[in-house]
Design a protein around this motif. Structure first.
Motif, PDB file in Angstrom:
ATOM      1  N   TRP A  20      40.263  32.106  32.623  1.00  0.00           N
ATOM      2  CA  TRP A  20      39.367  33.200  32.965  1.00  0.00           C
ATOM      3  C   TRP A  20      39.825  34.526  32.391  1.00  0.00           C
ATOM      4  O   TRP A  20      40.927  34.654  31.881  1.00  0.00           O
ATOM      5  CB  TRP A  20      39.194  33.287  34.468  1.00  0.00           C
ATOM      6  N   THR A  21      38.942  35.515  32.518  1.00  0.00           N
ATOM      7  CA  THR A  21      39.278  36.866  32.080  1.00  0.00           C
ATOM      8  C   THR A  21      39.965  37.594  33.225  1.00  0.00           C
ATOM      9  O   THR A  21      39.911  37.156  34.381  1.00  0.00           O
ATOM     10  CB  THR A  21      38.013  37.644  31.677  1.00  0.00           C
ATOM     11  N   SER A  22      40.573  38.717  32.922  1.00  0.00           N
ATOM     12  CA  SER A  22      41.235  39.488  33.984  1.00  0.00           C
ATOM     13  C   SER A  22      40.218  40.022  34.984  1.00  0.00           C
ATOM     14  O   SER A  22      40.505  40.098  36.174  1.00  0.00           O
ATOM     15  CB  SER A  22      42.067  40.626  33.388  1.00  0.00           C
ATOM     16  N   SER A  23      39.025  40.356  34.533  1.00  0.00           N
ATOM     17  CA  SER A  23      38.015  40.851  35.483  1.00  0.00           C
ATOM     18  C   SER A  23      37.556  39.735  36.421  1.00  0.00           C
ATOM     19  O   SER A  23      37.300  39.982  37.603  1.00  0.00           O
ATOM     20  CB  SER A  23      36.819  41.471  34.758  1.00  0.00           C
ATOM     21  N   GLN A  24      37.470  38.506  35.939  1.00  0.00           N
ATOM     22  CA  GLN A  24      37.137  37.387  36.820  1.00  0.00           C
ATOM     23  C   GLN A  24      38.252  37.151  37.832  1.00  0.00           C
ATOM     24  O   GLN A  24      37.984  36.859  38.994  1.00  0.00           O
ATOM     25  CB  GLN A  24      36.878  36.117  36.008  1.00  0.00           C
ATOM     26  N   SER A  25      39.488  37.300  37.404  1.00  0.00           N
ATOM     27  CA  SER A  25      40.626  37.151  38.300  1.00  0.00           C
ATOM     28  C   SER A  25      40.561  38.176  39.428  1.00  0.00           C
ATOM     29  O   SER A  25      40.789  37.856  40.595  1.00  0.00           O
ATOM     30  CB  SER A  25      41.931  37.301  37.515  1.00  0.00           C
ATOM     31  N   ILE A  26      40.227  39.404  39.075  1.00  0.00           N
ATOM     32  CA  ILE A  26      40.121  40.471  40.078  1.00  0.00           C
ATOM     33  C   ILE A  26      38.970  40.183  41.056  1.00  0.00           C
ATOM     34  O   ILE A  26      39.129  40.317  42.268  1.00  0.00           O
ATOM     35  CB  ILE A  26      39.941  41.838  39.390  1.00  0.00           C
ATOM     36  N   ARG A  27      37.817  39.774  40.520  1.00  0.00           N
ATOM     37  CA  ARG A  27      36.677  39.460  41.392  1.00  0.00           C
ATOM     38  C   ARG A  27      37.017  38.302  42.323  1.00  0.00           C
ATOM     39  O   ARG A  27      36.654  38.331  43.507  1.00  0.00           O
ATOM     40  CB  ARG A  27      35.444  39.145  40.568  1.00  0.00           C
ATOM     41  N   TYR A  28      37.737  37.302  41.824  1.00  0.00           N
ATOM     42  CA  TYR A  28      38.126  36.165  42.661  1.00  0.00           C
ATOM     43  C   TYR A  28      39.039  36.633  43.803  1.00  0.00           C
ATOM     44  O   TYR A  28      38.880  36.192  44.938  1.00  0.00           O
ATOM     45  CB  TYR A  28      38.844  35.110  41.813  1.00  0.00           C
ATOM     46  N   SER A  29      39.957  37.529  43.512  1.00  0.00           N
ATOM     47  CA  SER A  29      40.888  38.004  44.539  1.00  0.00           C
ATOM     48  C   SER A  29      40.184  38.763  45.654  1.00  0.00           C
ATOM     49  O   SER A  29      40.723  38.913  46.741  1.00  0.00           O
ATOM     50  CB  SER A  29      41.977  38.874  43.911  1.00  0.00           C
ATOM     51  N   ARG A  30      38.970  39.224  45.405  1.00  0.00           N
ATOM     52  CA  ARG A  30      38.210  39.975  46.419  1.00  0.00           C
ATOM     53  C   ARG A  30      37.293  39.100  47.256  1.00  0.00           C
ATOM     54  O   ARG A  30      36.625  39.596  48.165  1.00  0.00           O
ATOM     55  CB  ARG A  30      37.374  41.057  45.723  1.00  0.00           C
ATOM     56  N   LEU A  31      37.242  37.805  46.947  1.00  0.00           N
ATOM     57  CA  LEU A  31      36.377  36.908  47.717  1.00  0.00           C
ATOM     58  C   LEU A  31      36.898  36.698  49.126  1.00  0.00           C
ATOM     59  O   LEU A  31      38.049  36.680  49.381  1.00  0.00           O
ATOM     60  CB  LEU A  31      36.243  35.551  47.013  1.00  0.00           C
TER      61      LEU A  31
END
Length: 76
Positions: free
Chosen positions: A65-76
């Motif tokens: 994944w991209t870093s932005s996807q990683s960040i969005r995942y961490s906010r779930l």
């Protein structure tokens, strides 16, 4: 040289396309419990899952994944 009929040069072409699409992506392994089905669904929705192994307590999921996807995942 590429020939779809003779399948000449197809493998190197696919490798180049895959490499170009992977620029800026990071591979990671995530452990998810059975209770975190929403997170698992999000990963599949994002089409970032490379592989998954199930265990008694949940799943170990390999993502690309991209870093932005990683960040969005961490906010779930």
């Amino acid at each position: 040289m590429i020939s779809a009929l003779d399948e000449i040069g197809i493998a190197p072409l696919l490798e180049c396309i895959e490499a170009a699409l992977d620029v800026g992506r990071i591979r990671a392994v995530i452990d998810i419990t059975h209770k975190e089905g929403r997170k698992r669904a999000w990963l599949y929705d994002q089409r970032v899952v490379v592989g998954e192994t199930e265990s008694e307590t949940g799943s170990r999921i390999e993502v690309n994944w991209t870093s932005s996807q990683s960040i969005r995942y961490s906010r779930l």
